[in-house]
Write an enzyme that holds these catalytic residues in place. Structure first.
Site, PDB file in Angstrom:
ATOM      1  CG  HIS A 137      -1.922  -1.071   1.244  1.00  0.00           C
ATOM      2  ND1 HIS A 137      -2.820  -1.267   0.229  1.00  0.00           N
ATOM      3  CD2 HIS A 137      -2.148  -2.070   2.153  1.00  0.00           C
ATOM      4  CE1 HIS A 137      -3.569  -2.336   0.502  1.00  0.00           C
ATOM      5  NE2 HIS A 137      -3.172  -2.837   1.657  1.00  0.00           N
ATOM      6  CG  ASP A 174      -2.733  -8.363   0.874  1.00  0.00           C
ATOM      7  OD1 ASP A 174      -1.995  -8.550   1.851  1.00  0.00           O
ATOM      8  OD2 ASP A 174      -3.791  -7.677   0.937  1.00  0.00           O
TER       9      ASP A 174
HETATM   10  N1  Q9C Z   1     -11.339   2.172   7.606  1.00  0.00           N
HETATM   11  C1  Q9C Z   1      -2.281  -5.128   4.400  1.00  0.00           C
HETATM   12  O1  Q9C Z   1      -2.940  -6.155   4.394  1.00  0.00           O
HETATM   13  N2  Q9C Z   1      -7.815  -1.072   6.804  1.00  0.00           N
HETATM   14  N3  Q9C Z   1      -2.822  -3.986   4.767  1.00  0.00           N
HETATM   15  C2  Q9C Z   1      -8.203   0.304   6.951  1.00  0.00           C
HETATM   16  C3  Q9C Z   1      -9.970   1.950   7.335  1.00  0.00           C
HETATM   17  C4  Q9C Z   1      -6.437  -1.169   6.499  1.00  0.00           C
HETATM   18  C5  Q9C Z   1      -4.214  -3.892   5.125  1.00  0.00           C
HETATM   19  C6  Q9C Z   1      -9.670   0.485   7.241  1.00  0.00           C
HETATM   20  C7  Q9C Z   1      -6.046  -2.521   5.995  1.00  0.00           C
HETATM   21  C8  Q9C Z   1      -4.599  -2.542   5.562  1.00  0.00           C
HETATM   22  C9  Q9C Z   1      -0.854  -5.160   4.063  1.00  0.00           C
HETATM   23 ZN    ZN Z   2      -3.951  -7.104   2.863  1.00  0.00          ZN
END
Ligand code: Q9C
Ligand code: ZN
Length: 678
Positions: A137, A174
């Protein structure tokens, strides 16, 4: 030819952790790393890998992808107190800083680069790096979604620079969209980026328009960004396999990468609180196995997400086991992709039609009424009572999922690593045998006679034919007893050997034997009907109707000078085979074979994904290089050279399409478009 699997793990990367309360970030815990490693250790996988140390990525290396500003910001957090760390973290969507974060993130980058070096320098064939924080990300100038530096993107730029690579494939399995990776490479035709992700018509984080299937890349990079959005939760093994057969793999073979890097998040696996998907750990063995057929096996797997510890750990083990060359475990569940998955697959194939020869004849007439369809799907999804219902099933399921994962490895870990391939041959032929192939002693005449007279007398009338069956018996016995995983034999009567092999397998208790016949094969009458599926790849239509209940004739003549057979393997043979779920695969190559060595080896290599890799190959051909190459494909430690890419002609595409129409009701993994007949 490089061998061995690298494993990179450094406990130091567990130091990065959340210091305050934050319900969004609290799933990204240090135990994700330590538990995965513990799991690898308990299944004795660590000791089978080549340990490669991590190192810190240099500033210069980080700057291959990120801005100086971003690097300096990250560096400055090392000496901050909790309050300051919290304040900086709030500048980003879902990221937390700890005083050790900068150091850990540099180790994560360096681990990825060490893996690229080990693979590119030929110290190992492939490998996995367990890293934290994850990377996909992260953007040029921003941390995001638990990611600070984009480990995989830096690894790809590094590989391009240091090894002069011109084609790198990044597979992002992922469950989240690696939008950071997409942004970094969207104008770059030297990096093909594939991502599938939970999308739910843009409802799911990061909720971007550019995560949809129509984001195909920009400028020179047009066609080199592949997004497969999942618009429903609950996607399972068959949906993931269908995505590989009908989207990723055809494009990947056409792209012909020199290196494959996986953004390996396991939040797309069962039990994960973020993904809410249903794919079981063994699906990752299959995905890994497919990718091992590309880039001459050069495969770097780098950890991203995965938040259900048990599911994560099992899936990591499945991946590493497969990298090591172990048999591929049987996949479970109904082999049929769901409607929503097929719709997504159809959409991304249509969006990429202008850029890929393998999709050149795709029918896109459905695109006109597409918006209406998506609208309907979305409506059904947001129906409140339906949502309640899925919530209820989910809660009930949690207990089942836990239990399932607890029992998981017990069922699929094989007692001994059996990467063994059996073959028979004369004295001295050991010299021709690749590593891991063991020569087995032929049975003596009386032994064979005893066996044949009881059970195969109707098949074998002549004494001299009978003797030629010795190797079939011996090798099949070893496969059935699990002394070896698969085997290969030369036989002057391949059709007869195959018939005997099938009967031997059925007698042993196998309910489904897949037979793939190549060339002119005399079909043996009244073999174990109902317990076998025959796919006959021959140049001309088999005139005589066989008595066989499940019989598919695939007329194919490989294009001279190149290999266009991959389109039939991916578009037809594998989907049928995975739908069938055989317990044993028999491949028989008869005279007048219509496929080249590389086509046959690719077929055999990919069929190793079925029947726990139990494959028996019998060849009625004295060409030593064919035997050798197929033996190597069976062992799984080398990839068949694919040869020059030849796109299938329209005639061939139509042939596959027609077969799909004919068989997709019965063999549902063939489905890749919604309009015709679902
Ligand atoms: N409302 C990886 O799996 N969620 N990252 C945010 C905000 C973040 C996941 C929700 C999820 C990140 C590497
Ligand atoms: Zn993820």
């Amino acid at each position: 030819m490089a061998s061995g699997t690298a494993l990179i793990y450094d406990e130091e990367m567990t130091a990065h952790k959340l210091l305050w309360n934050d319900p969004i970030c609290d799933i990204e815990v240090p135990e994700r790393l330590s538990f995965s490693y513990e799991q690898l250790r308990s299944y004795h996988l660590v000791e089978r890998c080549v340990h490669v140390p991590a190192r810190e990525g240099s500033e210069e290396e980080i700057l291959l992808v990120h801005s100086l500003e971003h690097l300096e910001m990250a560096k400055s957090t090392q000496t901050m107190n909790e309050e300051e760390l919290k304040r900086v973290s709030e500048n980003y969507d879902a990221f937390f800083f700890h005083p050790s974060t900068y150091h850990c993130a540099r180790l994560a980058v360096g681990a990825a680069l060490q893996l690229v070096d080990a693979v590119m320098a030929g110290k190992v064939r492939n490998g996995m790096a367990l890293v934290r924080p994850p990377g996909h990300h992260s953007q040029r100038n921003a941390a995001n979604g638990f990611c600070l530096f984009n480990n995989v993107a830096i690894a790809a730029e590094y590989a391009k620079l240091k090894y002069g690579l011109q084609r790198i494939l990044i597979v992002d399995w992922d469950v989240h969209h690696g939008q950071g990776t997409q942004y970094i490479f969207e104008e770059d035709p030297s990096v093909l980026y594939f991502s599938w992700h939970r999308y739910e018509h843009q409802e799911f984080w990061p909720s971007l328009k550019e995560s949809d299937y129509d984001a195909v890349g920009l400028g020179k990079g047009k066609g080199f960004n592949i997004n497969l959005p999942w618009n429903k939760v609950g996607m399972g093994n068959s949906d993931y396999l269908a995505a590989f057969f009908h989207v990723l793999l055809p494009m990947a073979f056409e792209f012909d990468p020199e290196l494959v890097i996986v953004s390996s998040g396991y939040d797309s696996g069962i039990g994960d609180p973020e993904g809410q998907m249903n794919a079981t750990p063994e699906v990752f063995a299959h995905l890994t196995h497919f990718l091992m057929q590309l880039a001459n096996g050069k495969l770097c797997v780098i950890l991203e997400g995965g938040y259900h510890l048990k599911s994560l750990g099992e899936s990591v083990c499945m991946t590493v086991k497969t990298l090591l060359g172990d048999p591929v475990p049987q996949i479970t569940g109904e082999m049929a992709p769901c409607l929503s998955a097929v719709e997504s697959i159809q959409n991304v194939r249509a969006a990429h039609k202008p850029y890929w020869k393998c999709l050149a004849y795709e029918d896109t007439s459905f695109l006109q009424n597409l918006s209406t369809k998506s609208h309907l799907l979305k409506k059904a999804n947001s129906n409140p009572s339906a949502e309640d219902e899925s919530q209820i099933t989910n809660n009930n399921n949690t207990v089942k999922v836990e239990r399932f994962l607890e029992l998981h490895m017990k069922n699929i870990l094989f007692p001994v690593p059996s990467i063994k391939t059996a073959t028979t041959g004369s004295e001295g032929s050991e010299y021709f045998l690749p590593e891991h192939v063991q020569l087995v002693k032929e049975m003596d005449e009386t032994e064979i006679k005893v066996l044949v007279s009881g059970f195969y007398a109707d098949l074998v009338k002549e004494e001299k034919t009978l003797l030629s069956l010795g190797s079939t018996f011996v090798i099949l016995d070893k496969i059935l007893k699990k002394e070896v995983c698969n085997g290969i034999a030369a036989s002057p009567t391949a059709a007869l050997s195959a018939a005997v092999a099938v009967r031997h397998g059925v007698r042993f208790g196998f309910q489904r034997v897949l037979c793939v016949f190549v060339g002119d094969m005399q079909m043996i009458p009244n073999t174990e009907d109902g317990k076998m599926l025959v796919i006959n790849i021959c140049e001309k239509e088999q005139s005589r109707k066989t008595s066989c209940k499940h019989y598919i004739s695939l007329n194919w003549k490989e294009d001279a000078g190149g290999n266009d057979f991959f389109s039939a393997v991916l578009g037809f043979i594998l989907p049928v085979a995975y739908s069938y779920q055989p317990n044993l695969t028999v491949v028989a190559v008869g005279p007048n074979r219509n496929l080249g060595i590389s086509g046959i080896s690719l077929l055999v290599a990919l069929l190793r994904g079925l029947a726990e890799s139990r494959v028996f190959v019998v060849i009625e051909d004295t060409e030593i290089s064919l035997m050798q190459t197929v033996a190597k494909a069976l062992v799984g430690t080398s990839t068949p050279p694919f040869g020059i890419y030849v796109p299938p002609t329209q005639e061939k595409v139509n042939k596959i399409k027609a077969l799909r129409d004919q068989f997709q009701q019965e063999w549902k993994m063939l489905q890749c478009s919604v309009k015709d007949g679902i």
